[in-house]
Design a protein around this motif. Structure first.
Motif, PDB file in Angstrom:
ATOM      1  N   ASN A   1      -0.133  -3.935  -5.724  1.00  0.00           N
ATOM      2  CA  ASN A   1      -0.746  -2.726  -5.199  1.00  0.00           C
ATOM      3  C   ASN A   1      -2.147  -3.043  -4.690  1.00  0.00           C
ATOM      4  O   ASN A   1      -3.035  -3.365  -5.478  1.00  0.00           O
TER       5      ASN A   1
ATOM      6  N   TYR B   1       0.861  -1.182   0.000  1.00  0.00           N
ATOM      7  CA  TYR B   1       0.000   0.000   0.000  1.00  0.00           C
ATOM      8  C   TYR B   1       0.891   1.224   0.000  1.00  0.00           C
ATOM      9  O   TYR B   1       1.889   1.282   0.724  1.00  0.00           O
TER      10      TYR B   1
ATOM     11  N   ASP C   1       1.870   3.268  -9.706  1.00  0.00           N
ATOM     12  CA  ASP C   1       1.380   1.887  -9.638  1.00  0.00           C
ATOM     13  C   ASP C   1       2.320   0.961 -10.397  1.00  0.00           C
ATOM     14  O   ASP C   1       2.618  -0.152  -9.946  1.00  0.00           O
TER      15      ASP C   1
ATOM     16  N   ILE D   1       5.371  -0.049  -8.403  1.00  0.00           N
ATOM     17  CA  ILE D   1       5.113  -1.137  -7.450  1.00  0.00           C
ATOM     18  C   ILE D   1       5.171  -2.486  -8.160  1.00  0.00           C
ATOM     19  O   ILE D   1       5.772  -3.439  -7.655  1.00  0.00           O
TER      20      ILE D   1
END
Length: 337
Positions: free
Chosen positions: A245, A219, A235, A238
């Protein structure tokens, strides 16, 4: 820079809007007021419509090239006077050796150090029109923080505004290559791009053996109560880092559901260092750690709440892959050295 200016800078840049081209002004803390103006429509990466270069990486003029809004520009020669009202773009222009040509930057451009001494042109969402006109730049580069209406308003004043809208790491890389083409600094741009690609590959190689079922749930919170879903470069960072995510089921930048994050139970929580809530005056990491019920989240229980440099995290420029490396180390410290 006054504290109020610093407060506005982070929101606008993250948006970077906006997006985030976050703008810290050398202070350790950045206040956030309302990051609801985040995200962008997203447009195709700029593309040259005429053969831009020879094998020697020299741009052939006249050059015709489109920006992210679809507007076609014709450059009869390399622009001698360049302005930027986006921290990410300013970083890119400096990185490819254009310091001497830069005649103005936004109020929030603080990297590299030399950017601080350049004439200031106002905010990244609505720059000072008089200052931009006075800069007499051949081209003004802007990023995701400036909305289309403002772009068109400036263009109506005969200001040559070239806008980019990066959504991915590849978009950020392509934009740097585009600046190299426009300014006949292609070889310098390729060196920057090569380093970014090497950074990304280092992360990919480090996490390649992590099986899908073992990927850590992640997160990320860049402002109090705000996270990022799918379709944005943060995003993607990640995912490249081998994480999942937990906010990726929605698109763009949005306000979190605290209960949803508890249910998702991420094993790693990432946050932007130096961010302070304007109402409570609490730093972001304290807000995250003390939320009701969040002490049950694995990341909080196991002290896997990791702060990242807010500018590298949010500016889609040449340091974006530095941010990627930092993020990957935060998620998999045992794999990414």
């Amino acid at each position: 820079m006054k504290r109020k200016s610093v407060k506005n800078a982070f929101i606008l840049t993250v948006a970077l809007a906006t997006a985030m081209s976050l703008a810290a002004c050398g202070k350790k803390e950045t206040e956030i007021i309302n990051p609801s103006k985040l995200g962008g429509e997203g447009t195709k990466a700029p593309a040259a419509t005429a053969a831009p270069a020879t094998a020697a990486k020299k741009t052939v003029y006249p050059l015709q090239i489109k920006d992210a809004t679809g507007k076609e520009f014709t450059f009869d020669k390399a622009p001698e006077r360049i302005a930027s009202v986006s921290p990410a773009e300013t970083e890119a222009l400096f990185a490819i050796g254009l310091e001497a040509n830069i005649v103005g930057v936004s109020d929030y451009d603080d990297y590299p150090e030399a950017a601080k001494s350049k004439p200031k042109l106002g905010s990244i969402t609505k720059p000072n029109q008089e200052a931009v006109i006075a800069a007499n730049a051949n081209v003004v580069f802007t990023g995701v923080s400036m909305n289309p209406d403002t772009v068109e308003k400036l263009r109506s004043l005969n200001i040559n505004v070239f806008k980019v809208e990066p959504k991915t790491v590849d978009d950020a890389i392509a934009n740097i290559q585009t600046y190299g083409i426009i300014t006949d600094h292609q070889e310098q741009a390729e060196k920057v791009v090569a380093k970014m690609k090497a950074d990304r590959q280092k992360v990919v190689n480090a996490v390649k053996d992590v099986k899908q079922e073992n990927k850590k749930k992640v997160y990320i919170e860049f402002a109090p109560g705000w996270t990022v879903g799918s379709g944005e470069f943060m995003d993607e960072l990640i995912k490249i880092s081998g994480g999942v995510n937990v906010a990726g089921d929605k698109n763009g930048w949005y306000q979190i559901s605290e209960e949803k994050i508890i249910q998702q139970n991420p094993s790693v929580i990432l946050f932007a260092n130096g961010v302070v809530d304007s109402k409570s005056k609490k730093p972001l990491d304290e807000i995250i750690r003390t939320r009701s019920g969040w002490d049950a989240i694995d990341a909080v229980k196991n002290k896997q709440v990791v702060g990242l440099d807010q500018n590298m995290l949010s500016r889609p420029g040449p340091r974006l892959t530095d941010g990627l490396l930092e993020m990957a180390k935060g998620i998999y410290p045992e794999l990414v050295k």
